[in-house]
Design a protein around this motif. Structure first.
Motif, mmCIF file in Angstrom:
data_model
loop_
_atom_site.group_PDB
_atom_site.id
_atom_site.type_symbol
_atom_site.label_atom_id
_atom_site.label_comp_id
_atom_site.label_asym_id
_atom_site.label_seq_id
_atom_site.Cartn_x
_atom_site.Cartn_y
_atom_site.Cartn_z
ATOM 1 N N HIS A 128 0.859 -1.185 0.000
ATOM 2 C CA HIS A 128 0.000 0.000 0.000
ATOM 3 C C HIS A 128 0.894 1.233 0.000
ATOM 4 N N ASN A 129 0.319 2.338 -0.398
ATOM 5 C CA ASN A 129 1.084 3.576 -0.432
ATOM 6 C C ASN A 129 0.729 4.459 0.759
ATOM 7 N N HIS A 130 1.631 5.355 1.074
ATOM 8 C CA HIS A 130 1.384 6.427 2.039
ATOM 9 C C HIS A 130 1.427 7.733 1.251
ATOM 10 N N PRO A 131 0.270 8.336 0.985
ATOM 11 C CA PRO A 131 0.250 9.590 0.225
ATOM 12 C C PRO A 131 1.119 10.685 0.839
ATOM 13 N N SER A 132 1.350 10.610 2.140
ATOM 14 C CA SER A 132 2.180 11.609 2.815
ATOM 15 C C SER A 132 3.648 11.505 2.392
ATOM 16 N N GLY A 133 4.039 10.366 1.841
ATOM 17 C CA GLY A 133 5.435 10.145 1.493
ATOM 18 C C GLY A 133 6.247 9.547 2.634
ATOM 19 N N ASN A 134 5.645 9.387 3.808
ATOM 20 C CA ASN A 134 6.307 8.830 4.979
ATOM 21 C C ASN A 134 6.361 7.305 4.856
ATOM 22 N N LEU A 135 7.530 6.732 4.940
ATOM 23 C CA LEU A 135 7.673 5.288 4.808
ATOM 24 C C LEU A 135 7.543 4.523 6.127
ATOM 25 N N LYS A 136 7.407 5.235 7.230
ATOM 26 C CA LYS A 136 7.304 4.570 8.531
ATOM 27 C C LYS A 136 5.932 3.896 8.656
ATOM 28 N N PRO A 137 5.911 2.580 9.007
ATOM 29 C CA PRO A 137 4.627 1.900 9.169
ATOM 30 C C PRO A 137 3.871 2.424 10.388
ATOM 31 N N SER A 138 2.565 2.604 10.224
ATOM 32 C CA SER A 138 1.711 3.020 11.336
ATOM 33 C C SER A 138 1.385 1.796 12.191
ATOM 34 N N GLN A 139 0.822 2.031 13.355
ATOM 35 C CA GLN A 139 0.396 0.920 14.205
ATOM 36 C C GLN A 139 -0.686 0.111 13.491
ATOM 37 N N SER A 140 -1.532 0.787 12.729
ATOM 38 C CA SER A 140 -2.560 0.107 11.944
ATOM 39 C C SER A 140 -1.933 -0.785 10.866
ATOM 40 N N ASP A 141 -0.871 -0.317 10.203
ATOM 41 C CA ASP A 141 -0.158 -1.114 9.199
ATOM 42 C C ASP A 141 0.401 -2.394 9.831
ATOM 43 N N ILE A 142 1.007 -2.249 10.982
ATOM 44 C CA ILE A 142 1.600 -3.389 11.683
ATOM 45 C C ILE A 142 0.524 -4.376 12.116
ATOM 46 N N SER A 143 -0.574 -3.848 12.634
ATOM 47 C CA SER A 143 -1.674 -4.686 13.114
ATOM 48 C C SER A 143 -2.314 -5.498 11.990
ATOM 49 N N ILE A 144 -2.646 -4.863 10.868
ATOM 50 C CA ILE A 144 -3.291 -5.586 9.767
ATOM 51 C C ILE A 144 -2.318 -6.597 9.164
ATOM 52 N N THR A 145 -1.037 -6.276 9.133
ATOM 53 C CA THR A 145 -0.048 -7.220 8.606
ATOM 54 C C THR A 145 -0.022 -8.479 9.467
ATOM 55 N N LYS A 146 -0.024 -8.321 10.780
ATOM 56 C CA LYS A 146 -0.028 -9.475 11.684
ATOM 57 C C LYS A 146 -1.278 -10.322 11.484
ATOM 58 N N ARG A 147 -2.432 -9.667 11.335
ATOM 59 C CA ARG A 147 -3.692 -10.402 11.106
ATOM 60 C C ARG A 147 -3.632 -11.189 9.801
#
Length: 147
Positions: A96-115
């Motif tokens: 997925h992309n981050h329109p902000s240009g920030n490459l740091k994964p959010s807590q939501s990114d980490i959570s959905i990846t684990k699921r």
């Protein structure tokens, strides 16, 4: 009295497997994604894709799971695994992309990846990476030890 629909399984590829690109590292996946991404919206709207890979890491297809707004999009695990199963994938890469240009994964990114990793384990359909994509680069969960 009611009627039950019959379900049939079939698979009819529209390509020669010998001509499919091989995804051997995150950079390969990133390059393929950029070829298919709508670059006019990469900095505006978040998209979520899944890359479907064969046992030999050949790219069987790319499926757009969802597109949302500037700050997020909906990721439904059922849709991801329906696409992977219908596409006869052996492994998948999330992106997925981050329109902000920030490459740091959010807590939501980490959570959905684990699921999704857990769901993939149950289905014997491993998630081998998750990329965060911008027009200037990417972050690979696998390369960063986040899987």
């Amino acid at each position: 009295m009611f009627c039950i629909s019959e379900v049939q399984l079939s698979y009819t590829p529209k390509f020669k497997r010998s001509e499919l690109p091989i995804i051997s590292e995150a950079r390969d996946a990133y390059n393929v994604l950029l070829e298919h991404w709508d670059m006019k919206t990469i900095n505006l709207i978040e998209h979520f894709y899944v890359l479907l890979l064969s046992r030999s890491n050949k790219l069987l297809g790319i499926y757009e799971v969802s597109k949302g707004g500037f700050a997020g999009t909906v990721v439904d695990p059922k849709i991801i695994f329906i696409a992977a199963l219908k596409g006869c994938a052996s492994t998948i890469i999330l992106a997925h992309n981050h329109p902000s240009g920030n490459l740091k994964p959010s807590q939501s990114d980490i959570s959905i990846t684990k699921r999704l990793i857990e769901a993939g384990r149950i289905l014997d359909l491993p998630v081998v990476d998750h990329l965060i994509v911008t027009e200037d680069g990417y972050l690979s969960f696998a390369e960063e030890g986040l899987l």
